[in-house]
Design a protein around this motif. Sequence first.
Motif, short mmCIF file in Angstrom:
data_model
loop_
_atom_site.label_atom_id
_atom_site.label_comp_id
_atom_site.label_asym_id
_atom_site.label_seq_id
_atom_site.Cartn_x
_atom_site.Cartn_y
_atom_site.Cartn_z
N CYS A 83 117.91 52.21 75.32
CA CYS A 83 119.18 51.51 76.27
C CYS A 83 119.55 51.99 77.83
N ALA A 84 119.17 53.55 77.57
CA ALA A 84 119.42 54.39 78.77
C ALA A 84 118.58 53.51 79.53
N LYS A 85 117.32 53.43 79.43
CA LYS A 85 116.49 52.32 80.45
C LYS A 85 116.94 51.07 81.23
N ARG A 86 117.47 50.60 79.71
CA ARG A 86 118.20 49.11 80.24
C ARG A 86 119.52 48.79 81.36
N ARG A 87 119.93 50.48 81.17
CA ARG A 87 121.01 50.62 82.40
C ARG A 87 120.60 51.51 83.84
N ASN A 88 119.41 51.95 83.24
CA ASN A 88 118.92 52.77 84.93
C ASN A 88 119.15 54.16 84.76
N LEU A 89 120.26 54.41 83.36
CA LEU A 89 120.08 55.87 83.70
C LEU A 89 119.26 56.82 83.07
N THR A 90 118.58 58.15 83.85
CA THR A 90 117.42 58.61 83.50
C THR A 90 117.98 60.09 82.59
N GLU A 91 118.12 61.33 82.97
CA GLU A 91 118.32 62.16 82.20
C GLU A 91 119.72 63.06 83.48
N PRO A 92 118.69 62.84 84.30
CA PRO A 92 119.82 63.56 85.61
C PRO A 92 120.94 62.99 85.49
N ASN A 93 121.34 61.54 85.12
CA ASN A 93 122.52 60.46 85.15
C ASN A 93 123.62 61.28 84.67
N LEU A 94 123.21 61.98 83.60
CA LEU A 94 124.39 62.11 82.22
C LEU A 94 124.76 63.84 81.70
N ARG A 95 124.93 63.62 81.38
CA ARG A 95 125.89 65.34 80.89
C ARG A 95 124.97 66.13 80.41
N PRO A 96 125.03 67.25 81.18
CA PRO A 96 123.47 68.89 80.67
C PRO A 96 123.89 68.47 79.19
N GLY A 97 123.09 68.99 78.65
CA GLY A 97 123.01 69.38 77.18
C GLY A 97 122.76 67.75 76.30
N THR A 98 122.92 66.46 77.28
CA THR A 98 122.83 65.56 76.48
C THR A 98 120.96 64.94 76.78
N ARG A 99 120.47 64.60 75.66
CA ARG A 99 118.80 64.46 75.17
C ARG A 99 118.86 62.78 75.30
N LEU A 100 117.46 62.61 75.61
CA LEU A 100 117.36 61.37 75.71
C LEU A 100 116.18 61.32 74.32
N ALA A 101 116.43 60.15 73.69
CA ALA A 101 115.31 59.90 72.10
C ALA A 101 115.68 58.86 71.87
N GLY A 102 114.68 57.86 71.37
CA GLY A 102 114.56 56.52 70.28
C GLY A 102 115.09 56.55 68.90
N ALA A 103 114.24 55.25 68.55
CA ALA A 103 113.81 55.14 66.67
C ALA A 103 113.21 56.41 65.91
N PRO A 104 112.18 57.05 66.40
CA PRO A 104 111.68 58.01 65.60
C PRO A 104 112.84 59.25 65.45
N THR A 105 112.72 59.12 66.15
CA THR A 105 113.93 60.95 66.14
C THR A 105 115.05 60.30 65.93
N PHE A 106 115.66 59.13 65.51
CA PHE A 106 116.59 58.73 64.76
C PHE A 106 116.70 59.19 63.49
N THR A 107 115.31 57.89 63.33
CA THR A 107 115.14 57.97 61.63
C THR A 107 114.30 59.01 61.60
N GLU A 108 113.45 59.95 61.37
CA GLU A 108 113.19 60.67 61.01
C GLU A 108 115.20 62.11 61.00
N GLU A 109 116.33 62.19 61.31
CA GLU A 109 117.27 63.16 61.84
C GLU A 109 117.76 61.91 60.19
N ILE A 110 117.92 61.32 60.16
CA ILE A 110 118.86 60.67 58.84
C ILE A 110 118.01 60.33 58.08
N LEU A 111 116.57 60.54 57.86
CA LEU A 111 115.53 60.41 56.46
C LEU A 111 115.65 62.62 55.73
#
Length: 120
Positions: A83-111
Amino acid sequence: MSRTLVIKLTAGAEEPERANQAFTVAATAVAAGATVSLWLTGEAVWFAVPGRAESFELPHAAPLADLLTAVLEGGQLTVCTQCAKRRNLTEPNLRPGTRLAGAPTFTEEILTENTQAIVY
């Protein structure tokens, strides 16, 4: 509190009540002592850009910037990598403390045991 709450927000400012509800539940869970992971996907990723939460207004609701601060101070804020890539957002564009992660991390968390997942 020993449970983890994973919240996925799929709506941005175009759906203010849904967006605010996700942040309200996340901040309330942090205050209650839960382990909280708030995921921003789709248009919700813009809330992780400095200044965006501050410009969000919803009558009779806690300020989104305050709710976001509570989540950042006591939980984990994640922006969907794709979602970030589709909006040309990278980590420096985000608030400090925000991480970028994808479906594997989300899936691991919810399981993970003792985890509740909610999608807004």
